[in-house]
Scaffold this motif. Structure first.
Motif, PDB file in Angstrom:
ATOM      1  N   ILE A  25     -44.139 -26.583   4.663  1.00  0.00           N
ATOM      2  CA  ILE A  25     -43.637 -26.075   3.474  1.00  0.00           C
ATOM      3  C   ILE A  25     -43.947 -27.359   2.395  1.00  0.00           C
ATOM      4  O   ILE A  25     -44.791 -26.829   1.242  1.00  0.00           O
ATOM      5  N   LEU A  26     -43.863 -27.989   2.603  1.00  0.00           N
ATOM      6  CA  LEU A  26     -44.251 -29.749   1.812  1.00  0.00           C
ATOM      7  C   LEU A  26     -45.847 -29.832   1.631  1.00  0.00           C
ATOM      8  O   LEU A  26     -46.059 -30.304   0.736  1.00  0.00           O
ATOM      9  N   SER A  27     -45.936 -29.584   2.476  1.00  0.00           N
ATOM     10  CA  SER A  27     -47.806 -29.444   3.202  1.00  0.00           C
ATOM     11  C   SER A  27     -48.395 -28.602   2.207  1.00  0.00           C
ATOM     12  O   SER A  27     -50.274 -28.960   2.456  1.00  0.00           O
ATOM     13  N   ALA A  28     -47.552 -27.402   2.060  1.00  0.00           N
ATOM     14  CA  ALA A  28     -48.716 -26.718   1.456  1.00  0.00           C
ATOM     15  C   ALA A  28     -49.279 -26.431   0.446  1.00  0.00           C
ATOM     16  O   ALA A  28     -50.531 -25.272  -0.165  1.00  0.00           O
ATOM     17  N   ASN A  29     -48.821 -26.700  -0.493  1.00  0.00           N
ATOM     18  CA  ASN A  29     -48.691 -26.846  -2.309  1.00  0.00           C
ATOM     19  C   ASN A  29     -48.815 -25.789  -2.653  1.00  0.00           C
ATOM     20  O   ASN A  29     -49.130 -25.750  -3.671  1.00  0.00           O
ATOM     21  N   VAL A  30     -47.448 -24.850  -2.139  1.00  0.00           N
ATOM     22  CA  VAL A  30     -47.026 -23.650  -2.810  1.00  0.00           C
ATOM     23  C   VAL A  30     -45.787 -24.103  -3.221  1.00  0.00           C
ATOM     24  O   VAL A  30     -45.460 -23.475  -4.247  1.00  0.00           O
ATOM     25  N   LEU A  31     -45.263 -25.195  -3.106  1.00  0.00           N
ATOM     26  CA  LEU A  31     -44.132 -26.075  -3.906  1.00  0.00           C
ATOM     27  C   LEU A  31     -44.063 -26.318  -5.207  1.00  0.00           C
ATOM     28  O   LEU A  31     -45.238 -27.263  -5.667  1.00  0.00           O
ATOM     29  N   PRO A  32     -43.707 -25.930  -6.101  1.00  0.00           N
ATOM     30  CA  PRO A  32     -44.883 -27.077  -7.311  1.00  0.00           C
ATOM     31  C   PRO A  32     -43.837 -28.273  -7.011  1.00  0.00           C
ATOM     32  O   PRO A  32     -42.637 -28.902  -7.182  1.00  0.00           O
ATOM     33  N   LYS A  33     -44.638 -29.385  -8.246  1.00  0.00           N
ATOM     34  CA  LYS A  33     -44.394 -30.724  -7.652  1.00  0.00           C
ATOM     35  C   LYS A  33     -42.912 -31.153  -8.436  1.00  0.00           C
ATOM     36  O   LYS A  33     -42.497 -31.906  -7.958  1.00  0.00           O
ATOM     37  N   TRP A 147     -42.270 -18.863   6.812  1.00  0.00           N
ATOM     38  CA  TRP A 147     -42.604 -18.023   7.115  1.00  0.00           C
ATOM     39  C   TRP A 147     -43.220 -17.199   6.691  1.00  0.00           C
ATOM     40  O   TRP A 147     -45.091 -16.390   6.349  1.00  0.00           O
ATOM     41  N   LEU A 148     -43.320 -16.900   4.124  1.00  0.00           N
ATOM     42  CA  LEU A 148     -44.371 -16.297   3.957  1.00  0.00           C
ATOM     43  C   LEU A 148     -44.538 -17.510   3.489  1.00  0.00           C
ATOM     44  O   LEU A 148     -46.272 -16.973   3.394  1.00  0.00           O
ATOM     45  N   GLN A 149     -45.159 -18.484   3.163  1.00  0.00           N
ATOM     46  CA  GLN A 149     -46.178 -19.696   3.114  1.00  0.00           C
ATOM     47  C   GLN A 149     -46.980 -18.894   4.415  1.00  0.00           C
ATOM     48  O   GLN A 149     -48.100 -19.059   4.050  1.00  0.00           O
ATOM     49  N   SER A 150     -46.814 -19.556   5.400  1.00  0.00           N
ATOM     50  CA  SER A 150     -47.644 -19.123   6.426  1.00  0.00           C
ATOM     51  C   SER A 150     -48.788 -17.694   6.287  1.00  0.00           C
ATOM     52  O   SER A 150     -49.508 -17.601   6.841  1.00  0.00           O
ATOM     53  N   ARG A 151     -47.850 -16.873   5.843  1.00  0.00           N
ATOM     54  CA  ARG A 151     -48.950 -15.425   5.682  1.00  0.00           C
ATOM     55  C   ARG A 151     -49.596 -15.976   4.461  1.00  0.00           C
ATOM     56  O   ARG A 151     -50.161 -14.698   4.131  1.00  0.00           O
ATOM     57  N   TRP A 152     -49.271 -16.172   3.614  1.00  0.00           N
ATOM     58  CA  TRP A 152     -50.030 -16.543   1.882  1.00  0.00           C
ATOM     59  C   TRP A 152     -51.296 -16.168   1.610  1.00  0.00           C
ATOM     60  O   TRP A 152     -52.016 -15.835   0.572  1.00  0.00           O
ATOM     61  N   SER A 153     -52.360 -16.096   2.660  1.00  0.00           N
ATOM     62  CA  SER A 153     -53.884 -16.245   3.013  1.00  0.00           C
ATOM     63  C   SER A 153     -54.483 -14.775   2.507  1.00  0.00           C
ATOM     64  O   SER A 153     -55.155 -15.134   3.017  1.00  0.00           O
ATOM     65  N   ASP A 154     -52.895 -14.264   3.451  1.00  0.00           N
ATOM     66  CA  ASP A 154     -53.511 -12.554   3.848  1.00  0.00           C
ATOM     67  C   ASP A 154     -53.735 -12.194   2.405  1.00  0.00           C
ATOM     68  O   ASP A 154     -52.205 -11.687   2.043  1.00  0.00           O
ATOM     69  N   PRO A 155     -54.837 -11.243   2.511  1.00  0.00           N
ATOM     70  CA  PRO A 155     -54.619 -11.017   0.222  1.00  0.00           C
ATOM     71  C   PRO A 155     -53.491  -9.237   0.198  1.00  0.00           C
ATOM     72  O   PRO A 155     -52.810  -9.520  -0.565  1.00  0.00           O
ATOM     73  N   ALA A 156     -53.004  -9.150   1.868  1.00  0.00           N
ATOM     74  CA  ALA A 156     -52.338  -7.925   1.890  1.00  0.00           C
ATOM     75  C   ALA A 156     -51.506  -8.248   1.871  1.00  0.00           C
ATOM     76  O   ALA A 156     -50.215  -8.164   1.137  1.00  0.00           O
ATOM     77  N   PHE A 157     -50.651  -9.278   2.187  1.00  0.00           N
ATOM     78  CA  PHE A 157     -49.448 -10.003   2.071  1.00  0.00           C
ATOM     79  C   PHE A 157     -49.387 -10.386   0.715  1.00  0.00           C
ATOM     80  O   PHE A 157     -47.883 -10.253   0.332  1.00  0.00           O
ATOM     81  N   VAL A 158     -49.975 -11.121  -0.350  1.00  0.00           N
ATOM     82  CA  VAL A 158     -49.481 -11.539  -1.735  1.00  0.00           C
ATOM     83  C   VAL A 158     -50.140 -10.180  -2.284  1.00  0.00           C
ATOM     84  O   VAL A 158     -48.798 -10.616  -3.585  1.00  0.00           O
ATOM     85  N   LYS A 159     -50.555  -9.386  -1.830  1.00  0.00           N
ATOM     86  CA  LYS A 159     -49.921  -8.012  -2.878  1.00  0.00           C
ATOM     87  C   LYS A 159     -48.381  -7.603  -2.672  1.00  0.00           C
ATOM     88  O   LYS A 159     -47.978  -7.208  -3.307  1.00  0.00           O
ATOM     89  N   ALA A 160     -48.219  -7.478  -1.368  1.00  0.00           N
ATOM     90  CA  ALA A 160     -46.982  -7.110  -1.096  1.00  0.00           C
ATOM     91  C   ALA A 160     -45.447  -8.050  -1.426  1.00  0.00           C
ATOM     92  O   ALA A 160     -43.952  -7.932  -1.411  1.00  0.00           O
ATOM     93  N   PHE A 161     -46.329  -9.467  -1.358  1.00  0.00           N
ATOM     94  CA  PHE A 161     -45.495  -9.848  -1.793  1.00  0.00           C
ATOM     95  C   PHE A 161     -45.572 -11.127  -3.554  1.00  0.00           C
ATOM     96  O   PHE A 161     -45.729 -12.251  -2.739  1.00  0.00           O
ATOM     97  N   PRO A 162     -45.240 -10.653  -4.698  1.00  0.00           N
ATOM     98  CA  PRO A 162     -46.950 -11.397  -5.263  1.00  0.00           C
ATOM     99  C   PRO A 162     -45.042 -12.630  -6.265  1.00  0.00           C
ATOM    100  O   PRO A 162     -46.480 -13.453  -6.843  1.00  0.00           O
ATOM    101  N   TRP A 163     -44.264 -12.109  -6.167  1.00  0.00           N
ATOM    102  CA  TRP A 163     -43.372 -13.781  -6.521  1.00  0.00           C
ATOM    103  C   TRP A 163     -43.106 -14.725  -6.141  1.00  0.00           C
ATOM    104  O   TRP A 163     -42.913 -15.583  -6.286  1.00  0.00           O
ATOM    105  N   PHE A 164     -43.870 -14.917  -4.586  1.00  0.00           N
ATOM    106  CA  PHE A 164     -44.220 -16.350  -3.732  1.00  0.00           C
ATOM    107  C   PHE A 164     -44.198 -17.088  -4.288  1.00  0.00           C
ATOM    108  O   PHE A 164     -43.088 -17.993  -4.469  1.00  0.00           O
ATOM    109  N   GLY A 165     -45.395 -17.139  -4.308  1.00  0.00           N
ATOM    110  CA  GLY A 165     -45.966 -18.096  -5.537  1.00  0.00           C
ATOM    111  C   GLY A 165     -45.156 -19.056  -6.552  1.00  0.00           C
ATOM    112  O   GLY A 165     -45.659 -20.070  -7.068  1.00  0.00           O
ATOM    113  N   SER A 166     -44.194 -17.951  -7.474  1.00  0.00           N
ATOM    114  CA  SER A 166     -43.389 -18.157  -8.648  1.00  0.00           C
ATOM    115  C   SER A 166     -42.978 -19.752  -8.604  1.00  0.00           C
ATOM    116  O   SER A 166     -41.766 -19.543  -7.537  1.00  0.00           O
ATOM    117  N   GLU A 167     -42.801 -20.399  -9.180  1.00  0.00           N
ATOM    118  CA  GLU A 167     -41.690 -21.156  -9.978  1.00  0.00           C
ATOM    119  C   GLU A 167     -40.131 -20.377  -9.797  1.00  0.00           C
ATOM    120  O   GLU A 167     -39.544 -21.235  -9.130  1.00  0.00           O
TER     121      GLU A 167
END
Length: 189
Positions: A25-33, A147-167
Motif C-alpha cells: 500500500i505504501l509503495s503504490a501511491n494510492v494513499l493520500p500523502k 487486495w483492492l490496490q493490487s487490482r487497481w490497474s484493471d479498468p473493470a476493477f476501477v469501474k466496480a470499485f470507483p471509491w477505492f482511490g478516494s481520500e
C-alpha cells in the motif's frame, strides 16, 4: 478433518501478512500523502499488538484450515453445509476460520460458543486461540486494502470499485484500523 499439518501448503504468518500488505500500500501511491504518516503509525501500533498476542497465545502446532472460510464460501445443499473454494488452504489455527462466521449480533459470545461446539464434533478446539481473533481481524482489514490496490490497474476493477482511490476511502480504512485496535478482546472475553 485432520489435525496433521499439510505437507505442501504454506503456514499462516500474520505478521508477515501485515508487513507485506502495508509495504504494498505504501509503495503504490494510492494513499493520500497527508495520510501516510497516520497510516504508518496505525499499522505499527496494530502490528505491535498482534505480535504480543501471537507470542502469548499462538498454539504449539498448526493444523490444516480452510484459510478463507467466510459465508460466501459455504453452500447449503440438501440440508448440509459444504465448504467451497479451497485455494487458500494452509496450516493455521482453527479460530482463523471460525471467527469469520460471527455476525453482528447482540450475543457474539453465545454465537461463538455454538460455532466452537460444532467444530468440536470433529476436532478439539484450543480456547487460547480465542485471543487471536483480533489478530486475524486486523490482518483481514489490512489485506483487503492491499487486495483492492493490487487490482487497481484493471479498468473493470476501477469501474466496480470507483471509491477505492478516494481520500474518503482511506479515511474510512484508517477508522477501520482504529476500530480493530478498540475491539481487542471484546468477543473472546
Amino acid at each position: 478433518m485432520s489435525d496433521q499439518p499439510f505437507s505442501q501448503r504454506i503456514s499462516v504468518s500474520p505478521l508477515t501478512q501485515i508487513d507485506q500488505a502495508a509495504k504494498q500500500i505504501l509503495s503504490a501511491n494510492v494513499l493520500p500523502k497527508k495520510l501516510t504518516p497516520i497510516y504508518q503509525q496505525q499499522i505499527a501500533k496494530l502490528r505491535e499488538m498482534c505480535e504480543k498476542r501471537i507470542q502469548t497465545y499462538w498454539p504449539a502446532q498448526l493444523r490444516p484450515v480452510h484459510g478463507d472460510s467466510h459465508r460466501s464460501n459455504l453452500m447449503l445443499h440438501q440440508g448440509q453445509f459444504h465448504l467451497l473454494d479451497f485455494d487458500d488452504c494452509q496450516n493455521g489455527v482453527a479460530v482463523q476460520d471460525l471467527w469469520l462466521h460471527l455476525t453482528q449480533t447482540e450475543s457474539p459470545r453465545q454465537q461463538l460458543s455454538e460455532i466452537i461446539e460444532g467444530y468440536e464434533n470433529y476436532l478439539p478446539f484450543e480456547t487460547r486461540e480465542l485471543d487471536l481473533i483480533d489478530v486475524f481481524k486486523s490482518v483481514r482489514v489490512i489485506n483487503y486494502a492491499a487486495w483492492l490496490q493490487s487490482r487497481w490497474s484493471d479498468p473493470a476493477f476501477v469501474k466496480a470499485f470507483p471509491w477505492f482511490g478516494s481520500e474518503e476511502y482511506w479515511l474510512n480504512h484508517l477508522n477501520e484500523l482504529k476500530n480493530c485496535e478498540l475491539e481487542w478482546g471484546n468477543i473472546s472475553r
